[in-house]
Design an enzyme around this catalytic site. Structure first.
Site, PDB file in Angstrom:
ATOM      1  CG  HIS A  25      -8.305  43.072 -70.534  1.00  0.00           C
ATOM      2  ND1 HIS A  25      -7.155  42.151 -70.512  1.00  0.00           N
ATOM      3  CD2 HIS A  25      -7.331  44.235 -69.586  1.00  0.00           C
ATOM      4  CE1 HIS A  25      -6.092  43.133 -70.453  1.00  0.00           C
ATOM      5  NE2 HIS A  25      -6.321  43.720 -69.739  1.00  0.00           N
ATOM      6  CE  LYS A  33     -16.644  48.180 -73.025  1.00  0.00           C
ATOM      7  NZ  LYS A  33     -17.688  47.122 -72.780  1.00  0.00           N
ATOM      8  CB  CYS A  64     -14.875  49.322 -67.916  1.00  0.00           C
ATOM      9  SG  CYS A  64     -14.747  50.857 -66.782  1.00  0.00           S
ATOM     10  CB  CYS A  70      -2.955  44.623 -69.343  1.00  0.00           C
ATOM     11  SG  CYS A  70      -3.267  44.445 -67.495  1.00  0.00           S
TER      12      CYS A  70
END
Ligand code: COA
Length: 387
Positions: free
Chosen positions: A335, A331, A209, A86
């Site tokens: 992502h 959030k 998440c 990430c």
């Protein structure tokens, strides 16, 4: 040290479950980046290009950076894929800065990309899992939500009010996402809804998440002494720190602190000769709500446990003392793994040129971007100042 690089152009696709494939996403972000350069930028001036991507789903695991060359009209220039889970985007920006410093290029293209939603849930879990520790985490059935759930439990055990602060992170970032037309989610959620949402990995629920998203972002970085050839309003990168840690969280002395973020942050602040109080706003890696609390502490904006009261006080909301994730963060904005670190810098570029519209942080002069790979195994921290 002074300016290390200048951002002179930036582009961004929508983030979300998108119909477009990886090539089309790349093309859109890169075309937008070139179109955004005030005095124009000839593609022929680009000396090198970097693509941040995990290659989710295996759409092109090997040599994928050549696709960036093809979709950007840059076939022939050296292209390199950067993969640090990430944090791929943050490390690709770092690679771009270093390429400029090498002195062979005036202009470098850095793009980030992920196409994630075309896989079914078990394959998604597999592809997310490949960036975690295999022996102790993945094969034991721990997902990233599971690892961050353990971290959140340990943090909440020590610091009263932590669960409410995590809910506030989600509510704030969803509210911010409402003002970002590129965000995956553009709807508000209340703290109560966050607390009532179905559990994913205790204590984290669905709304704690980040989602699984498709998307791409692109930046044009110029040598600082050439920046004014492209625009009167460049954004300068003043400090850039990067660090790593052990891959498995069980190998670390304290799971509620990310040493890689700490090291990268210290290096960036030292290089930029900037104090914490001088930073106008933060873009931090809130892959799970607990991660935003850890980031505030690891970056030195709050002491251990103090991110709870800081967050609950509203200080990190727009208009607060230190706005955090005005674009909605991972959030709410989404992502798409490789795109995230590049997207954070896109937001910095807009904000520091006072071009962020409804989500503009008033008077923003400086900004920090923080990108994390896995559960704190790799990290970059960058500091920026308006030109
Ligand atoms: N936040 C808010 N809403 C979400 C969401 C999230 N993170 N993820 C999914 N939703 C919503 C969807 O929009 C959908 O809403 P709808 O029914 O109104 O259309 C609903 O929840 C179900 O979506 P679905 O895709 O079936 O959810 P899921 O159960 O397959 O996945 C998670 C939910 C949380 C497991 C998944 O988003 C996930 O794995 N996130 C973490 C990704 C990750 O680990 N990234 C790396 C970080 S280090």
């Amino acid at each position: 040290m002074g300016h290390r690089a200048a951002i002179v152009g930036a582009g961004h696709t929508r983030f979300g479950a998108l119909d477009e494939g990886p090539r089309a996403l790349l093309r859109t972000a890169v075309d937008q980046a070139f179109a955004s350069v005030d005095r124009g930028a000839e593609r022929a001036r680009v000396g090198e290009a970097f693509l941040a991507t995990l290659g989710f789903g295996g759409w092109q695991i090997g040599n994928s950076s050549t696709l960036l060359g093809e979709e950007s009209g840059l076939v022939g220039v050296p292209t390199t894929r950067v993969e640090n889970a990430c944090a791929s985007g943050g490390f690709a920006v770092r690679a771009g800065v270093r390429a400029l410093e090498e002195g062979r290029s005036d202009l470098v293209l850095v793009a980030g990309l992920e196409k994630m939603t075309d896989l079914r849930a078990p394959r998604r879990r597999y592809w997310l899992g490949v960036s975690g520790d295999t022996e102790w985490e993945r094969l034991a059935g721990l997902t990233f939500a599971g690892v961050y759930g353990l971290i959140a439990s340990a943090y909440a055990h020590r610091h009263p009010g932590a669960r409410d602060a995590m809910a506030e992170v989600a509510a704030k970032n969803h509210e911010n996402g409402r003002h970002n037309p590129n965000a995956h989610f553009q709807k508000a959620v209340s703290r109560e809804e966050v607390l009532r949402a179905p559990r994913v990995a205790d204590p984290l629920g669905l709304l704690d998440c980040c989602p699984v998203s498709d998307g791409a972002a692109a930046l044009l970085l110029a040598r600082p002494d050439r920046a004014r050839e492209f625009t009167d309003t460049p954004v300068f990168l003043e400090g850039l720190g990067a660090a790593s840690d052990r891959l498995a969280v069980q190998e670390r002395p304290d799971v509620t602190r990310f040493a890689a973020t700490r090291r990268a942050g210290e290096a960036a602040f030292q290089e930029a000769r900037m104090g914490r109080s001088q930073v106008s706003f933060l873009e931090v890696h809130d892959c799970f709500t607990i991660a935003e609390l850890l980031a505030l502490e690891d970056l030195g904006f709050a002491g251990p446990g103090e991110a709870v009261s800081m967050t609950l006080s509203g200080a990190t909301r727009p208009g607060g003392r230190l706005p955090v994730n005005p674009d909605g963060g991972l959030k709410a904005k989404g992502h798409p793994i490789g795109a995230t670190g590049v997207s954070q810098v896109y937001e910095v570029f807009l904000q520091l040129r006072a071009a962020a519209g409804a989500r503009q942080v008033p008077g923003a002069e400086t900004a920090l971007a923080h990108n994390v790979g896995g559960a704190g195994a790799t990290a970059t921290v960058s500091l920026f100042r308006r030109g």
